[in-house]
Structure formats: C-alpha cells, structure tokens
Design an enzyme around this catalytic site. Structure first.
Site, mmCIF file in Angstrom:
data_model
loop_
_atom_site.group_PDB
_atom_site.id
_atom_site.type_symbol
_atom_site.label_atom_id
_atom_site.label_comp_id
_atom_site.label_asym_id
_atom_site.label_seq_id
_atom_site.Cartn_x
_atom_site.Cartn_y
_atom_site.Cartn_z
ATOM 1 N N ASP A 1 124.433 72.237 61.899
ATOM 2 C CA ASP A 1 123.529 73.385 61.952
ATOM 3 C C ASP A 1 122.467 73.202 63.029
ATOM 4 O O ASP A 1 121.342 73.680 62.899
ATOM 5 C CB ASP A 1 122.877 73.673 60.602
ATOM 6 C CG ASP A 1 122.615 75.170 60.381
ATOM 7 O OD1 ASP A 1 122.914 75.965 61.294
ATOM 8 O OD2 ASP A 1 122.110 75.540 59.313
ATOM 9 N N LYS B 1 132.993 84.339 61.688
ATOM 10 C CA LYS B 1 132.023 83.779 60.724
ATOM 11 C C LYS B 1 131.448 84.933 59.902
ATOM 12 O O LYS B 1 131.062 85.960 60.458
ATOM 13 C CB LYS B 1 130.918 83.055 61.498
ATOM 14 C CG LYS B 1 129.566 82.937 60.808
ATOM 15 C CD LYS B 1 129.488 81.831 59.791
ATOM 16 C CE LYS B 1 128.069 81.678 59.238
ATOM 17 N NZ LYS B 1 127.057 81.364 60.233
#
Length: 428
Positions: A341, A208
């Site tokens: 999230d 990421k």
C-alpha cells in the site's frame, strides 16, 4: 562498457537508468542466491545474462561460464529475482492525505508518480501492480516507462478503482453542492460491466474494486460490505472474459467472503477474517495481499500528513486484528503475495514490510517468495517473471549480506537489473 564494469568499486553507487539491454554476456557472482522456486539458498552462485534474458543461474562451479563475458562480482551479497509489490499507488503522495489531497491536480499527481516510480525501482521493486489512480495517470506512467522516457518498474495498472456511490472508492470529502463523484463509481450489474469495459478501453491491465468500506475514506465503515454478490459477479466475469485479473479492497468479513465466492483473484487488506474466509481462499486458490506495515506509518505519521481522526480511529481498531489474521492465513497455507500500500506511506520504503511479515508468521523464504514467484503467479506471469531461471526476463537484484538471517537487509538493495538494463550497481 567493458571498461565501465571493470572500473566499478564497491564504494560507488552507479546509476545508469538509460542503458540499453546488455548485448554481451554478463556474469553476476555473489556469495549466495535465493532459488525461490525450490525454496533453497545456493552458495557461491552465478547468474548469466544476455540481452534482456537470463541464460543460466545456479552454483557458479556447475555453470558453463562464457570466457568473454563481463563479470560483476558482488561478494557478500545475495542475488534474487527483482521484487514485486502487488499493491501500490505510485501517483499518491504519502504526505498528502484527507483534505490535503483536494489541492492536488491530475497533472501534478502524474508528475509525482514519475518520482515515485524511480524510487520504487531503486528500492529493488522491478514490478508493481498499481491498484487505483485517477484519470488513468498510471496508464500514462506505465507507457512512459515502457517507452524508455523515464525509469520505473514494470507496471500492471488498474486505472480508477470501481466502487459504489458513497463507498470507499467514491470521493466523500465534499458536501452535496459540489457534486463530487469518484470516476470509478458504478452501481448495478450492467453499470459495473460498463465500468470494466471503460477501464480496459483506456489501458487498464488489472481491475480493482472496493468490496467494503475502508480506513482512509470518510464516512465508510471498515467492515461493511458495499457491492452485492450480483454486482461483484458481473464485474469479475466481465474482467475475466477479457483476460484480466481482479483485485478487491476488502476489510470486512462479509465482503471478503462474497468477493471470493464471486471469483476474485486477490483480496487486499483482508483485515477481518474468519475461518470460512480462509477455507474459501484455499478452495478457490485466492491470493491475499495484506499490508501489515502501513499501520505503523498511519498511526505515527498520519495525523500530520492529513489523515482524518475518523480514519486514525479505524486504523487503531483494525491494525492489530489484521496482523493476527495475517499469521492465521499464513499458517493455513493461503496463497500470499507482498502488497505494501505504498502511497499511503512513502514510496521506496516498500521493503520495510519484509521484517513485519517474518515477525507475524512467515519464514524469511516465504516472505521473499510472496514478493517474487507468488506475485508472478497472481499476475499469470510465472513463465517470464518471479524467479532466476533460464529464459525469464533479467529482473535481478542483489541485497547486502544475508537477508534470510536479518530481513531488515531487504531494505539494503545494492544492485538492480530490470529487463537486462543495469539500473545501478555497487561497483567492483
């Protein structure tokens, strides 16, 4: 065990996180089942499980049901594959943002992750992609789950997120004299390659990085690109060379497009789209993971959780635009996956996003596919996860009633099986 299944009653929630995979045949029956590959609902359905695999699934009357199997009859419920959330932070606490996070040690955040892993699994999410955690805490969490030490979902983990000095993935809360730098900070093509190699060395299975500024980072502009094309290309090529997929945090248009051109597998948030970005995503098969529920938590609960006013102001700017662009991307046919999230908002509440995905442009089936077969495709796990097909892992959930008529029912998971283990079930 035979007596256990026959004694289950619908009014009882039985938690059995430590059970081994089922050695005998188990038949699950329900009024309906979602076939996410065909996009159809099968009525009067059954799924046969043995060990940790699905043996067969479909209309009960068409299956050869083993006569010696145990039966778990769920009645007015909907069977579907275990859900998959492609953007979580299990070691993050939604009640601690901004300066409050400076008081949380690495051991404490790891222990908190144990609680969040269980909550996530109980909510029906049997697989997650953890896109960023300090000190490789997510690697430790994954390994503990895999060893059977604690209950939790299958985890694909990134370790520390990579980013530029002073960017969204750096630590920007403290002044210069503290010399506080994010452990994933890497500048320049060779440094980002080294950072990818380090993350893989310590157990990352996903990479990421932050392509643009962010909402919750101090001192960054949401729309501003951070890494250059050359840096992104080097980072992504290094990860792909080692067989890992790459996710990028990107709100701003330039960062989104540059990351797609550099070969990124998924773009997270994707708030400030334009038509070219959509065309690039379609051309390259890029996945979008758009967290369109979290804005409600940030604006309603964020201040008392410690989110800075600077961040609240940024969310007021991008939240509405992101939802409009979600609808635009769905209509264009971009590959969409479910990404909540969670960690910014409470773990276990992941499924609250389903109703918003439908409100802002998806059909109920598309929303479920985003959290199942599409997510499996992004992870390159479609041969083993993401649908109820013979030979795939027995990751199965049941939802009360018919969620395709009311997507809020996705928040009412009544049974979870992960890898052939009965995590909990309504009893019969």
């Amino acid at each position: 065990m035979r007596r256990f299944f026959s004694a289950l009653t619908l009014s009882t929630l039985t938690v059995v996180c430590a059970l081994p995979a089922l050695a005998d045949n188990l038949i699950l029956t329900a009024d309906r089942m979602v076939d996410v590959e065909s996009g159809e609902v099968i009525n009067q359905a059954a799924v046969i499980v043995r060990d940790n695999k699905i043996v067969a699934a479909g209309k009960a009357a068409s299956l050869a049901l083993p006569s010696d199997a145990r039966i778990l009859a769920l009645g007015d419920a909907t069977l579907m594959p275990g859900l998959m959330d492609m953007h979580v932070h299990l070691t993050s606490d939604a009640t601690r943002h901004g300066y409050k996070r400076l008081s949380v040690s690495l051991p404490r955040s790891t222990i908190t992750g144990v609680k969040h892993a269980r909550q996530t699994l109980m909510a029906g999410f049997t697989t997650v992609r953890n896109v960023g955690a300090p000190g490789f805490a997510d690697v430790a969490l994954r390994d503990a789950i895999n060893a059977g030490d604690i209950p939790g979902p299958r985890m694909f983990v990134a370790g520390p997120s990579l980013g530029v000095t002073g960017g969204h993935c750096d630590n920007n809360l403290l002044p210069y004299e503290y010399n506080d730098t994010g452990e994933g900070v890497a500048d320049g093509p060779w440094e980002v390659r080294k950072a990818v190699r380090r993350n893989i060395k310590y157990g990352a299975t996903v990479i990421k990085f932050c392509a643009t500024g962010g909402v919750l980072s101090k001192g960054t502009k949401v729309g501003a690109q951070q890494y250059t094309y050359e840096e992104m290309k080097a980072l992504i090529d290094e990860a792909h060379l080692r067989g890992l997929t790459v996710a990028t945090h990107a709100h701003g248009t330039s960062g989104i497009k540059t990351a797609i051109k550099a070969g990124v597998d998924s773009v997270e948030h994707v708030s400030l789209l334009d038509d070219e970005a959509i065309e690039l995503a379609l051309e390259n098969g890029t996945y979008f993971s758009m967290d369109i529920y979290v804005t409600e938590y940030i604006l309603n609960e964020g201040a008392k959780a410690g989110i800075l006013e600077e961040s609240l102001a940024k969310e007021r700017t991008v939240g509405k635009t992101q939802r409009a662009n979600f609808e635009k991307a769905v209509k264009a046919g971009v590959n969409m996956v479910f990404g909540s999230d969670a960690g910014v908002y409470p773990h276990g509440d992941n499924a609250k996003q389903f109703a918003r995905m439908v409100k802002f442009g998806m059909t109920p089936m598309q929303a479920i596919q985003a959290a199942t077969i599409n997510a499996a495709g992004l992870l390159k796990q479609q041969d083993s996860l993401g649908s109820l097909r013979a030979g795939k892992y027995a990751d199965i959930i049941a939802v009360a009633g018919n969620p395709l008529k009311d997507m809020s029912k996705m928040e009412q998971v009544s049974m979870v099986i992960k890898d052939g283990q009965l995590i909990y079930a309504p009893a019969m």
